[in-house]
Design a protein around this motif. Structure first.
Motif, PDB file in Angstrom:
ATOM      1  N   LYS A 290      -4.072   8.893   3.721  1.00 15.40           N
ATOM      2  CA  LYS A 290      -4.914   7.712   3.513  1.00 15.40           C
ATOM      3  C   LYS A 290      -4.126   6.620   2.812  1.00 15.40           C
ATOM      4  O   LYS A 290      -3.269   6.901   1.964  1.00 15.40           O
ATOM      5  N   SER A 291      -4.389   5.371   3.170  1.00 20.46           N
ATOM      6  CA  SER A 291      -3.681   4.237   2.586  1.00 20.46           C
ATOM      7  C   SER A 291      -4.434   3.687   1.370  1.00 20.46           C
ATOM      8  O   SER A 291      -5.656   3.539   1.399  1.00 20.46           O
ATOM      9  N   TYR A 292      -3.681   3.385   0.309  1.00 19.02           N
ATOM     10  CA  TYR A 292      -4.264   2.830  -0.921  1.00 19.02           C
ATOM     11  C   TYR A 292      -3.594   1.492  -1.249  1.00 19.02           C
ATOM     12  O   TYR A 292      -2.367   1.381  -1.217  1.00 19.02           O
ATOM     13  N   ASP A 293      -4.428   0.510  -1.583  1.00 18.43           N
ATOM     14  CA  ASP A 293      -3.927  -0.824  -1.909  1.00 18.43           C
ATOM     15  C   ASP A 293      -3.932  -1.105  -3.401  1.00 18.43           C
ATOM     16  O   ASP A 293      -3.574  -2.193  -3.833  1.00 18.43           O
ATOM     17  N   SER A 294      -4.364  -0.141  -4.161  1.00 14.37           N
ATOM     18  CA  SER A 294      -4.375  -0.287  -5.623  1.00 14.37           C
ATOM     19  C   SER A 294      -4.318   1.104  -6.230  1.00 14.37           C
ATOM     20  O   SER A 294      -4.357   2.108  -5.510  1.00 14.37           O
TER      21      SER A 294
ATOM     22  N   CYS B  73      -4.338  -8.785  -0.561  1.00 17.43           N
ATOM     23  CA  CYS B  73      -4.784  -7.526   0.039  1.00 17.43           C
ATOM     24  C   CYS B  73      -3.782  -7.066   1.085  1.00 17.43           C
ATOM     25  O   CYS B  73      -3.114  -7.880   1.725  1.00 17.43           O
ATOM     26  N   SER B  74      -3.718  -5.769   1.268  1.00 19.69           N
ATOM     27  CA  SER B  74      -2.922  -5.231   2.361  1.00 19.69           C
ATOM     28  C   SER B  74      -3.694  -5.438   3.646  1.00 19.69           C
ATOM     29  O   SER B  74      -4.915  -5.320   3.680  1.00 19.69           O
ATOM     30  N   THR B  75      -3.001  -5.769   4.728  1.00 19.70           N
ATOM     31  CA  THR B  75      -3.686  -5.995   5.995  1.00 19.70           C
ATOM     32  C   THR B  75      -3.830  -4.711   6.787  1.00 19.70           C
ATOM     33  O   THR B  75      -4.522  -4.665   7.792  1.00 19.70           O
TER      34      THR B  75
ATOM     35  N   PRO C  73       0.827  -1.209   0.000  1.00 15.93           N
ATOM     36  CA  PRO C  73       0.000   0.000   0.000  1.00 15.93           C
ATOM     37  C   PRO C  73       0.862   1.260   0.000  1.00 15.93           C
ATOM     38  O   PRO C  73       2.036   1.199   0.354  1.00 15.93           O
ATOM     39  N   PHE C  74       0.283   2.386  -0.384  1.00 15.97           N
ATOM     40  CA  PHE C  74       0.996   3.655  -0.297  1.00 15.97           C
ATOM     41  C   PHE C  74       0.090   4.690   0.371  1.00 15.97           C
ATOM     42  O   PHE C  74      -1.131   4.554   0.374  1.00 15.97           O
ATOM     43  N   ILE C  75       0.724   5.683   0.963  1.00 17.25           N
ATOM     44  CA  ILE C  75      -0.004   6.732   1.666  1.00 17.25           C
ATOM     45  C   ILE C  75      -0.119   7.972   0.784  1.00 17.25           C
ATOM     46  O   ILE C  75       0.871   8.426   0.204  1.00 17.25           O
ATOM     47  N   TYR C  76      -1.328   8.502   0.668  1.00 15.31           N
ATOM     48  CA  TYR C  76      -1.547   9.756  -0.056  1.00 15.31           C
ATOM     49  C   TYR C  76      -2.523  10.600   0.746  1.00 15.31           C
ATOM     50  O   TYR C  76      -3.624  10.157   1.048  1.00 15.31           O
ATOM     51  N   HIS C  77      -2.096  11.791   1.119  1.00 16.22           N
ATOM     52  CA  HIS C  77      -2.920  12.677   1.948  1.00 16.22           C
ATOM     53  C   HIS C  77      -3.427  11.953   3.198  1.00 16.22           C
ATOM     54  O   HIS C  77      -4.595  12.077   3.575  1.00 16.22           O
TER      55      HIS C  77
END
Length: 229
Positions: free
Chosen positions: A137-141, A216-218, A131-135
């Motif tokens: 929030k974590s995104y898994d895709s 999926c990211s946990t 996952p990556f963080i943007y603003h």
């Protein structure tokens, strides 16, 4: 010969410099060769090593064996442009099409109209990081947040701290599809069924008919555990 001897001499600081090369060593007619070797190191673009503020490149594949070079113009030091068009197809990252084992990219938005390109280094072909963080929030895709109709991803774990990213191709960005069918049963979240400790989801509405999936990211994720193992 005189020019080569000049190169071998050390400066007062004990560092040899390409700047002391005689002018006739500069190849004004040859093009940069990428990648090229200089002092045992590979370069995929023009460099300012030993030449502050004056980027240069070798015009041979190995400067150490054949010391031929030239100064680079701004034009010669362009970076990959993503996405770019090649033979009518769009690419969001470096590709090996027509160049097996040597990934390359266009340095213009449309290679078909303006055929400018360069070989890519591993550095130049970052992958999405999930996952990556943007603003915060974590995104898994890949996501279309702040980029309608153009899904993108971060190429670092935290975009907020290190804002590096790229556009995603549809192929590279499957998202979980909820609910999805697996072995006749409907799932509304990621599950560990048949995958202990590694939650996963289908990227199609019915896995039984179209078996496409991803892990999926946990992090911050609720998922359904199997009740039979």
């Amino acid at each position: 010969r005189g020019a080569w001897e000049s190169y071998q001499k050390k400066s007062t600081r004990g560092v040899s410099s390409v700047l002391i090369l005689s002018s006739f060593m500069i190849s004004a007619t040859h093009s940069c060769v990428f990648p090229f070797i200089y002092r045992g190191k590979s370069y995929d673009s023009c460099t300012e090593v030993d030449s502050p503020n004056r980027p240069w490149c070798a015009t041979t594949a190995n400067y150490d064996k054949s010391p031929q070079w030239k100064y680079c113009s701004t034009k010669a030091t362009h970076s990959c442009v993503f996405p770019f068009i090649y033979r009518g197809k769009s690419y969001d990252s470096c590709t090996e099409v027509d160049s097996p084992n040597r990934p390359w990219c266009a340095t213009t938005a449309n290679y078909d109209k303006s055929p400018q390109w360069k070989y890519c280094s591993t550095k130049a072909t970052p992958s999405c990081v999930f996952p990556f963080i943007y603003h915060g929030k974590s995104y898994d895709s890949c996501t279309e947040v702040d980029s309608p109709n153009r899904p993108w991803c971060a190429t670092t774990a935290n975009y907020d701290k290190s804002p590096q990213w790229k556009y995603c191709s549809t192929k590279a960005t499957p998202s979980c599809v909820f609910p999805f069918i697996y072995r006749g049963k409907s799932y509304d979240s990621c599950t560990e069924v048949d995958s202990p400790n590694r939650p996963w989801c289908a990227t199609t509405a019915n896995y039984d008919k179209s078996p496409k999936w991803k892990y999926c990211s946990t992090k911050g994720l609720t998922f359904m555990r199997s009740d039979f193992y």
